[in-house]
Structure formats: C-alpha cells, structure tokens
Design an enzyme around this catalytic site. Structure first.
Site, PDB file in Angstrom:
ATOM      1  N   SER A   1       1.639  -3.689  -4.296  1.00 34.95           N
ATOM      2  CA  SER A   1       2.895  -4.209  -3.783  1.00 34.95           C
ATOM      3  C   SER A   1       2.754  -5.458  -2.912  1.00 34.95           C
ATOM      4  O   SER A   1       3.765  -6.021  -2.470  1.00 34.95           O
ATOM      5  CB  SER A   1       3.605  -3.117  -2.965  1.00 34.95           C
ATOM      6  OG  SER A   1       2.809  -2.714  -1.857  1.00 34.95           O
TER       7      SER A   1
ATOM      8  N   SER B   1      -2.479  -1.349  -3.216  1.00 32.77           N
ATOM      9  CA  SER B   1      -1.496  -2.425  -3.072  1.00 32.77           C
ATOM     10  C   SER B   1      -2.059  -3.743  -2.553  1.00 32.77           C
ATOM     11  O   SER B   1      -1.391  -4.768  -2.642  1.00 32.77           O
ATOM     12  CB  SER B   1      -0.345  -1.983  -2.162  1.00 32.77           C
ATOM     13  OG  SER B   1       0.524  -1.133  -2.850  1.00 32.77           O
TER      14      SER B   1
ATOM     15  N   LYS C   1       2.625  -9.897   4.844  1.00 30.41           N
ATOM     16  CA  LYS C   1       3.475  -9.060   4.001  1.00 30.41           C
ATOM     17  C   LYS C   1       4.671  -8.544   4.787  1.00 30.41           C
ATOM     18  O   LYS C   1       4.551  -8.157   5.954  1.00 30.41           O
ATOM     19  CB  LYS C   1       2.646  -7.893   3.454  1.00 30.41           C
ATOM     20  CG  LYS C   1       3.369  -7.002   2.454  1.00 30.41           C
ATOM     21  CD  LYS C   1       2.417  -5.935   1.933  1.00 30.41           C
ATOM     22  CE  LYS C   1       3.078  -5.034   0.903  1.00 30.41           C
ATOM     23  NZ  LYS C   1       2.131  -4.010   0.391  1.00 30.41           N
TER      24      LYS C   1
END
Length: 477
Positions: free
Chosen positions: A156, A180, A81
C-alpha cells in the site's frame, strides 16, 4: 531545473550540504519543481508542503552558514506515506472520512527525522487505511508504476515508492503490515526494508502487543536506507518491542563487509504449490548466483509449510474489523469496496480462531528462529511476478505466465507476510528486469535485530548487481 540533483543519493546530498557545496534551498526547489512537473502523470502525492518545506529549508541553510552542528539528515527532503502522522500537515489515511484530518503531533519516526534535520515535502498516496497491496482509493484514484503507467505501483506504500523511484524524493517513509513497503519497492525498483519488530517504535498501532505492522524506510540505495534507519531506530516508551533497542552504526555497517565468505544462505523460489513467473525465476537464479560469487554458501530451503496467508488473514482481518466496522456502519458507501469485502470476510473468525492463529504465529517465529540459528540469511523472490495491470483489483484473478490464480495475496507475495508475523528483518533489493521491462526484486531476511548484518550483505549485493544507474525515463515535453 536540476534533475540530476534529484537523483543524488541522500548520503551524497548530506555530504555536499555539510561541506557548503549545496544549499538546502536549492535542493528543495529542485525537488518541488520535479514533483509539480510529474504530479499529474504519477499521482503519488495527496499533499505537497511547499510553504512549510521552503521555511524549513531556509532554516536549514541558515544553520549550515552559522556553523551549527548538523543532524544526520540535515536539509534532506523526504516524502511520507499518508498513514503516518505529521504534525500540522494533513494526514488522510487515504480515506474520504479523514480528508481534512490534521494531526497535532508527529509519529515517533517522523519526530526523529525532524530532529535529524530532514524536511517533509509531502504526503504520499496509499490504499485506504493501507488495506491492500495496490495503491488506489476513492479519495485520489490510482497511482501508476514509475516505469510504466499501464501497470500498478503496488501497495500500500505505492506513492512513497513512486516518489523515490522517480527522483522526486531521495528517501521516503512507508509502512508495512504484510508487505506494504516491500511490494511497491519491488514493483518500482527501489530498496524497501521492513526492520525487526520494535527497532523503529510504532506510536500509532492500537494493539502494540499483537502488532505486525511497521513504519519503515524507503530509498534508492542501501546506504540511504541505513542512514534513515540510523535516524529512526531506538527505544521509546510507546512501544514495548523497542525496549533495549540501541541503534548500531548502520551506515558504517553498509560499507564494511568485503565479501560473503563464511555466510550460509538459505534460498527458495516459491512456497510449495505456488507459481512463479519465468522471468522472475531467471532474475532470482542470477541473484543467488551473485551471492555465491561473493562467497556465500547456498543451501536450498524446503518449501512446504509456508502457506502463511490464512494465518496472516485471521490476525490481520480481525484487527481491521475491530478498527473499521463502526466506520462502515456509520458511513455507508464511503469506504473502498475492497476494504468492505475484507471486513465482511472477517465475520467468520471467532475469538478462538484469533487466539489459535496467535499460537500458530509463535510456532512460525520459532521455525524461522531455528532456520536462522544455522544460517545467516534467507533469500527468496520478493514477488512472484512483475507489477500487474493498473486495472488490477485485490479480488481479481492474478495472471502469471498465462495461468490465472484466484487469490492475489498468496500467489503474488507469499514471502512477505511471514516476516511481518515473525518480526525478522526483511529487505527487498532490485535484482533485474522482467520481460515487460519492469523491475524484479529479491528479498533477503536476517536474524532478529540483525539489521547491521543484513544491510552489509545487501550493500554487497547492490554493488555486484550494478543497477544504480538505471531509473525510469520520465522526460516530459
């Protein structure tokens, strides 16, 4: 192209590389070819590391041929990420303001993956600064669901979840500050673990003592999650919550438990007054039926007192305001409108409000501790509905079975935020599919630092669910 190879679990890849049946270079080339072929459709990477990854794969292959000792993840590709620092590789935080940012050091979790031989293939999409449950940002646009491009990937960590679900990477690094990791994992039908606080040290968090965010594993199987955790876990001087953490043999634990006899499991559908879609309800009831078939004793959990979002918001939004308000003032019009709106909402909180929320956080922790003193696990739906439309915004109404709900967080993922606040480990597992054909997830919560036991139960549930052969159909012409 060798797409079958792209769907092998990391545990199988590891064994094949160790036996010299599979070349790390061959594996990397298969993964990168798939990434390039699917990138336009999936939009799950901000950066691909072709040259660096090929260099590392060649070095990994040479080490195998020389008979050198191999790390836990030797030659295994992974995606990371874009909130997590990677030395020498662009890390944008999903923001235009960091579009050219190149860290000079790795986050501790990444450092450990490198030390165990994992190979970074690219940085995956995130909402700006990870600040919402959807994956879109001005820097790159929207990341669609791996199963249906008309739906969101969640967030996210949506890019990491899509990359793993679509067979681009067997494993991925995500982060979780309110769900997330678990939200996009559930949306895309993969495994997402938020481990106990401190089990994986967080070297980037600014308020380490009041922390509620985690750097986490993302994978397609429980065993691969266990393998990642094995590599990432352990104490580090940067994080006081990691003091005394000694990794268990998580991989062995994930294969050791024959059944769930003697285990007491609390279950609940939704917090009092919150909605749940009929198809999610049906999948959840089948899921707890599987746990019962495995020998678990089910006990229904009272659902009052779980309206946690206001508490989470008070702590989280004041942290965001402290971090980002100067950026917004110095760069008007450059940040995501939803982030700006959340920062504006934080204006109403005083220092007393913030400290009172921390008192309430302590009470919540003690409540969960009490529940898990008498029970082994808590099981709840990860999300109240499958992935919404790709056009969904954080401040749009959320539709569930024809009803409209004004607030997204407490109505879509009410069960993820509590365990960020308490620090208990929570894992989402695929448990079926909704009426729209999209994945549905179930969340298991374990005792503090009880990752080994949680992975044991999760692996048993995974085998009983028999969903590992079903993945998105992404064939292209």
């Amino acid at each position: 192209m060798n797409d079958d190879l792209c769907f092998w679990p990391a545990t199988r890849l590891r064994a094949a590389i160790g036996r010299r049946e599979l070349s790390p270079v061959e594996l990397l080339q298969a993964v990168l070819q798939r990434a390039e072929r699917l990138h336009e459709r999936l939009n799950c990477f901000i950066t691909l590391c072709h040259d660096e990854a090929l260099r590392d794969a060649r070095a990994a292959e040479s080490a195998v041929m020389r008979g050198e000792p191999l790390g836990l993840l030797h030659g295994i590709p992974y995606a990371c990420k874009d909130l997590v620092n990677t030395r020498g590789v662009r890390t944008t935080l999903g923001s235009r303001l960091y579009a050219a940012h190149i860290p000079d050091h790795d986050a501790v979790a990444v450092q450990r993956l490198r030390a165990q031989g994992a190979i970074l293939i690219g940085k995956t999409t995130t909402s700006e600064f990870g600040a919402k449950c959807l994956t879109d940002a001005p820097l790159f646009g929207r990341t669609p669901n791996a199963w249906n491009p008309q739906h969101t990937s969640g967030g996210s960590s949506g890019g990491a979840a899509v990359a793993v679900a679509s067979g681009i990477a067997p494993i991925g690094v995500a982060t979780d500050g309110g769900g997330s990791t678990r939200i996009p994992a559930a949306c895309n039908g993969v495994v997402g673990l938020k481990q106990s606080i401190g089990v994986v040290p967080h070297s980037q968090v600014l308020d380490v003592f009041g922390n509620l965010t985690y750097v986490t594993p993302m994978s397609r199987t429980v065993a691969d999650t266990a393998l990642m955790l094995q590599a990432m876990a352990g104490e580090d001087a940067c994080d006081p919550w990691s003091a005394g953490v000694r990794p268990a043999d998580y991989l062995a634990a994930a294969a050791a438990l024959p059944d769930l006899r003697g285990k007491r499991v609390l279950f609940a559908l939704a917090p009092a007054g919150r909605p749940i879609a009929a198809d999610v309800r049906a999948c959840f009831l089948r899921a707890i039926g599987r746990l019962q078939d495995l020998g678990a004793e089910l006990v229904e959990m009272p659902t009052d007192g779980w309206d946690i979002e206001p508490l989470w918001r008070t702590i989280n939004h004041t942290v965001w305001r402290a971090r980002f308000v100067s950026l917004t003032e110095a760069n008007p019009g450059e940040l995501s409108p939803s982030l700006i709106r959340q920062l504006e909402l934080a204006n109403r909180y005083s220092a007393v409000d913030y400290q009172s929320a921390n008192f309430e956080r302590t009470r919540l922790f003690r409540r969960v501790q009490g529940l898990l003193a008498a029970h082994d696990f808590i099981v709840v739906p990860t999300l109240s509905r499958t992935a919404p439309s790709i056009e969904q915004d954080l401040f749009d109404p959320l539709e569930i079975d024809g009803g409209s709900h004004a607030e997204m967080r407490p109505n879509w993922f009410p069960w993820t935020m509590p365990f960020n606040l308490t620090g208990h480990p929570a894992i989402t597992l695929p448990c079926g599919f909704g009426a729209d054909g999209l994945p549905v997830g179930v969340q298991l919560v374990g005792r503090l630092r009880g990752e080994a036991e949680l992975l044991q139960a999760s692996a048993l549930f995974e085998r009983a669910s028999d969903l590992l052969g079903r993945w998105p159909n992404l064939e292209t012409s």
